[in-house]
Design an enzyme around this catalytic site. Sequence first.
Site, PDB file in Angstrom:
ATOM      1  N   SER A  92       0.838  -1.198   0.000  1.00  0.00           N
ATOM      2  CA  SER A  92       0.000   0.000   0.000  1.00  0.00           C
ATOM      3  C   SER A  92       0.871   1.245   0.000  1.00  0.00           C
ATOM      4  O   SER A  92       1.967   1.254   0.576  1.00  0.00           O
ATOM      5  CB  SER A  92      -0.861  -0.020   1.273  1.00  0.00           C
ATOM      6  OG  SER A  92      -1.443   1.236   1.489  1.00  0.00           O
ATOM      7  N   TYR A 100      -1.979  -1.313  10.877  1.00  0.00           N
ATOM      8  CA  TYR A 100      -2.264  -1.836   9.528  1.00  0.00           C
ATOM      9  C   TYR A 100      -1.115  -1.496   8.578  1.00  0.00           C
ATOM     10  O   TYR A 100      -0.557  -2.372   7.910  1.00  0.00           O
ATOM     11  CB  TYR A 100      -3.587  -1.254   8.987  1.00  0.00           C
ATOM     12  CG  TYR A 100      -3.710  -1.432   7.483  1.00  0.00           C
ATOM     13  CD1 TYR A 100      -3.912  -2.691   6.932  1.00  0.00           C
ATOM     14  CD2 TYR A 100      -3.566  -0.342   6.615  1.00  0.00           C
ATOM     15  CE1 TYR A 100      -3.973  -2.862   5.555  1.00  0.00           C
ATOM     16  CE2 TYR A 100      -3.632  -0.508   5.245  1.00  0.00           C
ATOM     17  CZ  TYR A 100      -3.836  -1.775   4.720  1.00  0.00           C
ATOM     18  OH  TYR A 100      -3.883  -1.947   3.354  1.00  0.00           O
ATOM     19  N   LYS A 153       2.017  -3.878   6.640  1.00  0.00           N
ATOM     20  CA  LYS A 153       2.411  -3.911   5.222  1.00  0.00           C
ATOM     21  C   LYS A 153       3.908  -3.688   5.094  1.00  0.00           C
ATOM     22  O   LYS A 153       4.593  -4.338   4.311  1.00  0.00           O
ATOM     23  CB  LYS A 153       1.661  -2.824   4.431  1.00  0.00           C
ATOM     24  CG  LYS A 153       0.183  -3.059   4.292  1.00  0.00           C
ATOM     25  CD  LYS A 153      -0.096  -4.254   3.418  1.00  0.00           C
ATOM     26  CE  LYS A 153      -1.562  -4.602   3.383  1.00  0.00           C
ATOM     27  NZ  LYS A 153      -1.848  -5.874   2.726  1.00  0.00           N
TER      28      LYS A 153
END
Length: 339
Positions: free
Chosen positions: A124, A149, A153
């Site tokens: 992302s 989150y 990643k």
Amino acid sequence: MVVLVTGGAGYIGSHTVVELLKSGYDVVVLDNLSNSSAESLLRVEKITGRKLEFVHADIRERRKLDELFRQYDFSAVIHFAGLKAVGESVAEPLRYYDNNVGGTITLCQAMEAAGVFRLVFSSSATVYGEPEQMPILENFTVGGVTNPYGRSKWIIEQVLEDLSCADPRWSIALLRYFNPVGAHESGMIGEDPDGVPNNLLPYITQVAVGRLQQLSVFGDDYSTKDGTGVRDYIHVCDLASGHVKALDFLENHNGAQVWNLGTGHGYSVLDMVHAFEEVSGCKVDYKIEPRRTGDIGECWSDPSKARRELGWQAQRSLHTMMADAWRWQQQNPHGYEHS
Ligand code: NAD
Ligand code: UFG
């Protein structure tokens, strides 16, 4: 060639499965349906006129993975499975690290044991944190992430890079998505958020369809053209075709490589509201609210590396993103379960 798609019942996964089936790949989807419905896969079959295999399982179930790798001769894995709600990740970090980081490690262990070394991973733009300069290039500093989150990643990217250094048989694509929006042109598959959407466009379409009352615009005091946040919105079908291009690339290249998947254009929240109103003919009621914690003012990509190396470029306009998102919302006002 058979491809394993983890998280393939979800939003980006289901659109990518359409592209894979259209490109002649056979597909096995593994999904625990924690944030999706198997209905999406039935619709993928209707759209493409092709069959796929669905396995209801979790990427953390090593035994099931081993069984699956024995059953099929996978040429590659596209790994979408993961939890993605930023706010939830702040409240439940262990669940996010276990699912996203732990799950990816288990998946890679099973791949290694089975001799499958080709992997496309959903990363992302969040890994860039708050860059000082726009547009964002792949060689910008990463890691200044503010929530579990995003950190999951970033950790996974590092794990996969370490893996490719340790064993040259791995070929890995780290795809950094910007803001996926829109839906398949048929209106049969699309984004089906659980509860009140966190993301802008699903919120807008749910206001337009009458499910929500009013859009909150989070901040009009950023240093952007109209003060509202600017993002690089990319049509989910363009994003999907980037995965097929990355798979092709991995056939002839080893190591771990990173690509931005974005359009290279930034649109503000108000641009999005106005574009949606123009395409749909519906008025979107909104009010300006304070900034959302953790948000950055602007974020858009330089996607030229993907164009050069993968031969991929986003094709669809903002108008098409809006028209397709709106068709999906109108045809499925309550998503998959109640349409
Ligand atoms: P999504 O929630 O629609 O899809 C993810 C899928 O993974 C779901 O079907 C879910 O049921 C499944 N899943 C989750 N944990 C699993 C597990 N442990 N085992 C098996 N299946 C599991 O999300 P999406 O928008 O399609 O995102 C796909 C991937 O792309 C995610 O990894 C996400 O973090 C990443 N990503 C998404 C965005 C975005 O804005 N949508 C942006 C950047 C990156
Ligand atoms: N916004 C609003 N109102 C809303 C929702 C969003 O004004 O109800 C604004 C946000 O403040 C931001 C823009 O619309 O300026 C886009 O917000 P989204 O929530 O749609 O997307 P983000 O860029 O905040 O986040 C997305 C993904 C994250 C990912 C991040 C970076 O949802 O998972 O991109 O890749 F981490």
